[in-house]
Design a protein around this motif. Structure first.
Motif, short mmCIF file in Angstrom:
data_model
loop_
_atom_site.label_atom_id
_atom_site.label_comp_id
_atom_site.label_asym_id
_atom_site.label_seq_id
_atom_site.Cartn_x
_atom_site.Cartn_y
_atom_site.Cartn_z
N PHE A 151 -10.69 5.60 7.72
CA PHE A 151 -11.20 5.69 6.36
C PHE A 151 -12.18 6.85 6.22
O PHE A 151 -13.11 6.99 7.01
N THR B 203 1.05 4.89 0.08
CA THR B 203 0.08 5.93 0.44
C THR B 203 0.51 7.32 0.00
O THR B 203 -0.31 8.24 0.03
N TYR C 254 3.66 2.87 9.24
CA TYR C 254 3.96 3.64 8.03
C TYR C 254 5.48 3.70 7.90
O TYR C 254 6.17 4.09 8.84
N HIS D 160 0.85 -1.20 0.00
CA HIS D 160 0.00 0.00 0.00
C HIS D 160 0.87 1.24 0.00
O HIS D 160 1.34 1.67 1.06
N ARG E 213 -4.32 11.32 7.13
CA ARG E 213 -5.18 11.19 5.96
C ARG E 213 -5.71 9.76 5.78
O ARG E 213 -6.77 9.56 5.20
N THR E 214 -4.97 8.76 6.28
CA THR E 214 -5.33 7.38 5.97
C THR E 214 -5.72 6.52 7.17
O THR E 214 -6.20 5.41 7.00
#
Ligand code: ACO
Ligand code: ZN
Length: 224
Positions: free
Chosen positions: A196, A61, A109, A59, A192-193
Motif C-alpha cells: 500500500f 485494479t 492477480y 477488486h 503498484r498495488t
C-alpha cells in the motif's frame, strides 16, 4: 498424468496434421482416438477453470480495452479464493509443479478477458530476500554444463542475497494469448498495488524458480 506441454510434444512427434484447439490451446491429432479423449478431458477441465463469474466487491485494479485485472485477497469470498486455487492448479499442471504448498498470505492477480475468461494469472507473496539469477552459468571447461543436463532448472544464482519485497511465485498467460503484454500488465499492476502506498521498483521484486519462458520475460521486463 501428462502435463500439457508433454502432450504437445508427443502430439507433434507422433502425428501429422495436428490441430490446435482454439478454445483450450491443446495441440492434438483429431485422427487419434487417444488424443481426442485426452483433449476432451483437458478441454472441459480447462474451460471450467478459466471461466470467470464476477462477485460483489471484487477488486478491479486495472481496466483495459481487452480485459481487466482483478486482485484476490485472503479475506475475499470463498468463491473467489476457490477460483484462485483452481487457476493455480491449472497453471501448476502446465508447469509440471506437484502440489506445492504456498506460503501465506499470497495475493492473486487474474487477467480477465472481455469474454469473461481468465487468460492470465500472477501469484505474489511477501519475500524479504532473493538471489539474483545470473544470465550465463559460469562455464566449466572439459565438462558438460548444467545447461545441457537440466535445461529447466539450470539458472545460476548469485551467492549474495538482495533485499526485495515481493516474490512472483507464479506467472502464466494462456498459450494462445501470449506476447500481447498481458504478463507485463500483470506485473505493472502488482508493483503498484502489492504494498500500500508505494510503487515497487523492478529490483524490489523477484521471480521464483523461473522457467525458460519466465526467464526471458523477466529479463526483458526488468530491463524496461
Ligand atoms: N520468448 C522470448 N521473449 C519473451 C517470451 C518468450 N517466450 N515471453 C515474453 N518475452 C519478452 C518479450 O520481449 C516480450 O515483448 P515482445 O512480445 O514485444 O517481444 C516481453 O517479454 C513482454 O512479454 P508479455 O507479452 O508481457 O508476456 P506474455 O503475456 O506472453 O507472458 C509468460 C509471458 C507468462 C512467461 C508466458 O510465456 C507463459 O505463461 N509461459 C508459460 C508459463 C511459464 O513458464 N511461466 C513462467 C513461470 S516462472 C514463474 O512463475 C516465477
Ligand atoms: Zn480444446
Amino acid at each position: 498424468e501428462l502435463s500439457k506441454d508433454q502432450m504437445i510434444i508427443d502430439a507433434g512427434q507422433k502425428h501429422f496434421g495436428a490441430t490446435v484447439c482454439k478454445s483450450c490451446g491443446m495441440v492434438y491429432s483429431a485422427a487419434s482416438p487417444e488424443d481426442e479423449t485426452q483433449h476432451a478431458q483437458y478441454h472441459q477441465r480447462f474451460l471450467e477453470g478459466i471461466k470467470y463469474v464476477s462477485w460483489k466487491n471484487e477488486h478491479v485494479t486495472a481496466e483495459f480495452w481487452d480485459g481487466k485485472i482483478v486482485l484476490i485477497l485472503q479475506d475475499d469470498p470463498k468463491y473467489a479464493i476457490k477460483k484462485a486455487e483452481a487457476v493455480r492448479e491449472l497453471v501448476d499442471n502446465e508447469l509440471g509443479f506437484k502440489q506445492v504448498v504456498l506460503r501465506c498470505p499470497t495475493q492473486t492477480y487474474l487477467f480477465v478477458s472481455t469474454e469473461k475468461k481468465i487468460v492470465g494469472c500472477l501469484i505474489a507473496e511477501p519475500v524479504r530476500q532473493a538471489y539474483k539469477v545470473l544470465s550465463e552459468p559460469p562455464a566449466v571447461s572439459g565438462s558438460p554444463t548444467n545447461d545441457s543436463l537440466e535445461p529447466q532448472r539450470a539458472w545460476c544464482c548469485s551467492t549474495k542475497p538482495e533485499k526485495v519485497f515481493c516474490g512472483i511465485s507464479r506467472i502464466w498467460v494462456f498459450s494462445l494469448m501470449r506476447r500481447r503484454g498481458i504478463a507485463s500488465r500483470l506485473v505493472d499492476v502488482m508493483r503498484r498495488t502489492f504494498l500500500f502506498g508505494s510503487f515497487l521498483n523492478t529490483n524490489e521484486i523477484a521471480f521464483s524458480d523461473p522457467t525458460p519462458d519466465g526467464k526471458l520475460f523477466a529479463a526483458r521486463y526488468c530491463r524496461n
